[in-house]
Enzyme design. Structure first.
Site, PDB file in Angstrom:
ATOM      1  N   HIS A   1      44.386 -16.609  32.025  1.00 60.02           N
ATOM      2  CA  HIS A   1      43.938 -15.273  32.015  1.00 60.02           C
ATOM      3  C   HIS A   1      42.450 -15.436  31.618  1.00 60.02           C
ATOM      4  O   HIS A   1      42.183 -15.694  30.404  1.00 60.02           O
ATOM      5  CB  HIS A   1      44.620 -14.348  31.172  1.00 60.02           C
ATOM      6  CG  HIS A   1      46.061 -14.096  31.421  1.00 60.02           C
ATOM      7  ND1 HIS A   1      46.480 -13.428  32.700  1.00 60.02           N
ATOM      8  CD2 HIS A   1      47.250 -14.391  30.663  1.00 60.02           C
ATOM      9  CE1 HIS A   1      47.748 -13.366  32.512  1.00 60.02           C
ATOM     10  NE2 HIS A   1      48.141 -14.177  31.461  1.00 60.02           N
ATOM     11  N   ALA A  35      49.334 -11.344  26.071  1.00 54.58           N
ATOM     12  CA  ALA A  35      49.147 -12.793  26.602  1.00 54.58           C
ATOM     13  C   ALA A  35      47.580 -13.012  26.829  1.00 54.58           C
ATOM     14  O   ALA A  35      47.107 -14.096  27.523  1.00 54.58           O
ATOM     15  CB  ALA A  35      49.812 -12.975  27.963  1.00 54.58           C
ATOM     16  N   ASN A  82      50.734  -6.679  32.850  1.00 56.72           N
ATOM     17  CA  ASN A  82      50.860  -5.918  31.887  1.00 56.72           C
ATOM     18  C   ASN A  82      49.546  -5.898  31.297  1.00 56.72           C
ATOM     19  O   ASN A  82      48.926  -5.013  30.702  1.00 56.72           O
ATOM     20  CB  ASN A  82      51.862  -5.915  30.955  1.00 56.72           C
ATOM     21  CG  ASN A  82      53.458  -5.468  31.399  1.00 56.72           C
ATOM     22  OD1 ASN A  82      53.499  -4.367  31.436  1.00 56.72           O
ATOM     23  ND2 ASN A  82      54.026  -6.226  32.067  1.00 56.72           N
TER      24      ASN A  82
HETATM   25  N1  LIG Z   1      51.834  -7.047  27.192  1.00 60.65           N
HETATM   26  C1  LIG Z   1      52.080  -8.136  27.578  1.00 60.65           C
HETATM   27  O1  LIG Z   1      50.977  -9.075  27.496  1.00 60.65           O
HETATM   28  C2  LIG Z   1      53.344  -8.901  28.188  1.00 60.65           C
HETATM   29  C3  LIG Z   1      54.265  -7.995  28.565  1.00 60.65           C
HETATM   30  N2  LIG Z   1      55.314  -8.470  29.042  1.00 60.65           N
HETATM   31  C4  LIG Z   1      56.377  -7.545  29.385  1.00 60.65           C
HETATM   32  O2  LIG Z   1      57.286  -7.279  28.296  1.00 60.65           O
HETATM   33  C5  LIG Z   1      58.509  -7.020  28.865  1.00 60.65           C
HETATM   34  C6  LIG Z   1      59.694  -8.079  28.262  1.00 60.65           C
HETATM   35  O3  LIG Z   1      59.543  -9.199  28.768  1.00 60.65           O
HETATM   36  P1  LIG Z   1      60.237 -10.568  28.700  1.00 60.65           P
HETATM   37  O4  LIG Z   1      61.150 -10.637  27.434  1.00 60.65           O
HETATM   38  O5  LIG Z   1      59.493 -11.659  29.308  1.00 60.65           O
HETATM   39  O6  LIG Z   1      61.280  -9.966  30.036  1.00 60.65           O
HETATM   40  P2  LIG Z   1      62.571 -10.613  30.461  1.00 60.65           P
HETATM   41  O7  LIG Z   1      62.970 -10.158  32.011  1.00 60.65           O
HETATM   42  O8  LIG Z   1      63.175 -11.796  29.841  1.00 60.65           O
HETATM   43  O9  LIG Z   1      63.863  -9.462  29.471  1.00 60.65           O
HETATM   44  C7  LIG Z   1      63.716  -8.138  29.793  1.00 60.65           C
HETATM   45  C8  LIG Z   1      65.468  -7.703  29.232  1.00 60.65           C
HETATM   46  O10 LIG Z   1      65.340  -6.414  29.134  1.00 60.65           O
HETATM   47  C9  LIG Z   1      66.471  -5.898  29.936  1.00 60.65           C
HETATM   48  N3  LIG Z   1      65.852  -4.525  30.342  1.00 60.65           N
HETATM   49  C10 LIG Z   1      65.210  -4.148  31.373  1.00 60.65           C
HETATM   50  N4  LIG Z   1      65.115  -3.135  31.565  1.00 60.65           N
HETATM   51  C11 LIG Z   1      65.944  -2.346  30.602  1.00 60.65           C
HETATM   52  C12 LIG Z   1      66.285  -0.974  30.083  1.00 60.65           C
HETATM   53  N5  LIG Z   1      65.889   0.082  30.846  1.00 60.65           N
HETATM   54  N6  LIG Z   1      67.164  -0.949  29.122  1.00 60.65           N
HETATM   55  C13 LIG Z   1      67.763  -2.073  28.517  1.00 60.65           C
HETATM   56  N7  LIG Z   1      67.356  -3.280  28.873  1.00 60.65           N
HETATM   57  C14 LIG Z   1      66.527  -3.447  29.758  1.00 60.65           C
HETATM   58  C15 LIG Z   1      66.748  -7.155  30.790  1.00 60.65           C
HETATM   59  O11 LIG Z   1      67.870  -6.905  31.083  1.00 60.65           O
HETATM   60  C16 LIG Z   1      66.311  -8.216  30.004  1.00 60.65           C
HETATM   61  O12 LIG Z   1      67.383  -8.957  29.393  1.00 60.65           O
HETATM   62  C17 LIG Z   1      58.551  -6.926  30.415  1.00 60.65           C
HETATM   63  O13 LIG Z   1      58.415  -5.825  30.686  1.00 60.65           O
HETATM   64  C18 LIG Z   1      57.165  -7.823  30.706  1.00 60.65           C
HETATM   65  O14 LIG Z   1      56.819  -7.580  32.019  1.00 60.65           O
HETATM   66  C19 LIG Z   1      55.504  -9.840  29.459  1.00 60.65           C
HETATM   67  C20 LIG Z   1      54.557 -10.644  29.157  1.00 60.65           C
HETATM   68  C21 LIG Z   1      53.280 -10.303  28.667  1.00 60.65           C
HETATM   69  O1  LIG Z   2      52.490 -13.229  30.036  1.00 58.66           O
HETATM   70  C1  LIG Z   2      51.617 -13.269  30.919  1.00 58.66           C
HETATM   71  O2  LIG Z   2      50.919 -14.198  31.261  1.00 58.66           O
HETATM   72  C2  LIG Z   2      51.136 -11.721  31.312  1.00 58.66           C
HETATM   73  C3  LIG Z   2      52.026 -11.149  31.820  1.00 58.66           C
HETATM   74  O3  LIG Z   2      53.297 -11.579  32.311  1.00 58.66           O
HETATM   75  C4  LIG Z   2      51.967  -9.544  31.858  1.00 58.66           C
HETATM   76  O4  LIG Z   2      50.821  -9.077  31.501  1.00 58.66           O
HETATM   77  O5  LIG Z   2      52.858  -8.706  32.267  1.00 58.66           O
END
Ligand SMILES: NC(=O)C1=CN([C@@H]2O[C@H](COP(=O)(O)OP(=O)(O)OC[C@H]3O[C@@H](n4cnc5c(N)ncnc54)[C@H](O)[C@@H]3O)[C@@H](O)[C@H]2O)C=CC1
Ligand SMILES: O=C([O-])CC(=O)C(=O)O
Length: 283
Positions: free
Chosen positions: A234, A140, A206
């Site tokens: 951000h 992000a 993250n």
């Molecule tokens: N690198 C970055 O910039 C960003 C990273 N993220 C991270 O990416 C990941 C995914 O984000 P979203 O799709 O928004 O999350 P979300 O909460 O919408 O979806 C996550 C899904 O993974 C499933 N889940 C969680 N732990 C699990 C496991 N151990 N085994 C199987 N399924 C599992 C949940 O049931 C849910 O359906 C999160 O960890 C989030 O914090 C989110 C935004 C930015």
């Molecule tokens: O999506 C974003 O703005 C950032 C976020 O949630 C993350 O880094 O975990």
């Protein structure tokens, strides 16, 4: 010279060269990936998916006729090129190790898992041993391309200032005992290191780990909750021997998950596209 797609990371399916992907986690980011496939923005084959909620996996799987798996073990044994972790910090170790041992590349979205530097080192060695790659998208934030370049010189400061609406931070703030109803103006809820930040805000920051890994510098983080904004903002500041980088994004939050910015999903969608492209732009 004629391009030979077999040199890229893709295989021929029904006469068309396609990257075969598997998704772990079927939430906001996975939904955006599937929508991008359905809209023709990218053209990988979503072969298999897994979520601890079978309902979510089945719902998403139906849209792209993917195989719904009942465990990570089952998913990593499928005929895949890349496993995409978009689940949670807790899932990263198991997904990455099992995928690599089954000769798959991995994309990690829950980058906060790498606050554990031992895990990072172990996965680095494992990927090297099995000749596999682990991809960490920019997520992000903006400027990771330039920051990677600057990190080859000298860096003096890396700072991330994140401002999110209440819904973007609610879960973590409630867990820490903040009285959310009393927050009526921009309020600093955290100031400290990237590792403390991800400890306290595991689903919200993250990006601080992405920044730390790209800069290889102890990243300072400030998190502000602002009840009056509607974007995830951000600001990144990096000072180094080549000069200063400042980037600011004001991201639209995802409809499925207000903690997550739409840009984070687009960054992995772009990476999936690049994995099948003969020319890749940016560092
Ligand atoms: N690198 C970055 O910039 C960003 C990273 N993220 C991270 O990416 C990941 C995914 O984000 P979203 O799709 O928004 O999350 P979300 O909460 O919408 O979806 C996550 C899904 O993974 C499933 N889940 C969680 N732990 C699990 C496991 N151990 N085994 C199987 N399924 C599992 C949940 O049931 C849910 O359906 C999160 O960890 C989030 O914090 C989110 C935004 C930015
Ligand atoms: O999506 C974003 O703005 C950032 C976020 O949630 C993350 O880094 O975990």
């Amino acid at each position: 010279m004629k391009l030979d797609p077999s040199n890229l990371n893709i295989k021929k399916i029904f006469g068309v060269w396609m990257l075969r992907i598997g998704l772990v986690g079927c939430g906001a980011i996975a939904t955006s990936i599937v929508n991008a496939v359905l809209e023709g923005i990218i053209n990988p084959k979503v072969v298999a998916l897994y979520d601890r909620s079978i309902y979510k996996a089945e719902k998403l799987g139906r849209l792209v006729r993917a195989q719904v798996c009942h465990s990570i073990d089952e998913l990593v044994r499928k005929d895949l090129d890349v496993v995409i972790e978009c689940a949670s910090i807790q899932a990263v170790e198991e997904v990455a190790i099992k995928a690599i041992e089954n000769r798959k590349d991995v994309i990690v979205m829950s980058v906060g898992a790498f606050k554990d530097l031992n895990l990072y080192q172990r996965l680095y060695s494992l990927a090297k041993k099995h000749n596999r790659r682990i991809y960490i998208p920019s997520g992000a934030i903006a400027g990771i391309d330039a920051i990677k370049a600057v990190s080859l010189g000298k860096i003096y400061e890396v700072t991330l200032i994140t401002i999110k609406p209440i819904e973007g931070l609610r879960d973590s703030l409630e867990k820490q005992g903040f009285d959310i109803d009393k927050i009526s103006e921009p309020t600093t809820v955290f100031e400290g290191s990237f590792s403390e930040a991800i400890e306290k805000f595991p689903q919200n920051i993250n990006v601080s780990l992405v920044l730390h890994l790209a800069s290889n510098y102890p990243t300072k983080v400030k998190i502000v909750v602002d009840p009056n904004i509607s974007v995830n903002r951000h600001e990144v500041i990096v000072r180094g021997s080549t000069g200063t980088i400042r980037t600011t994004v004001e991201n639209t939050p995802s409809k499925e998950n207000p903690r997550t910015s739409v840009l984070a999903a687009y960054s992995v969608i772009r990476l999936i596209k690049d994995l099948s492209e003969p020319i890749v732009i940016g560092t």
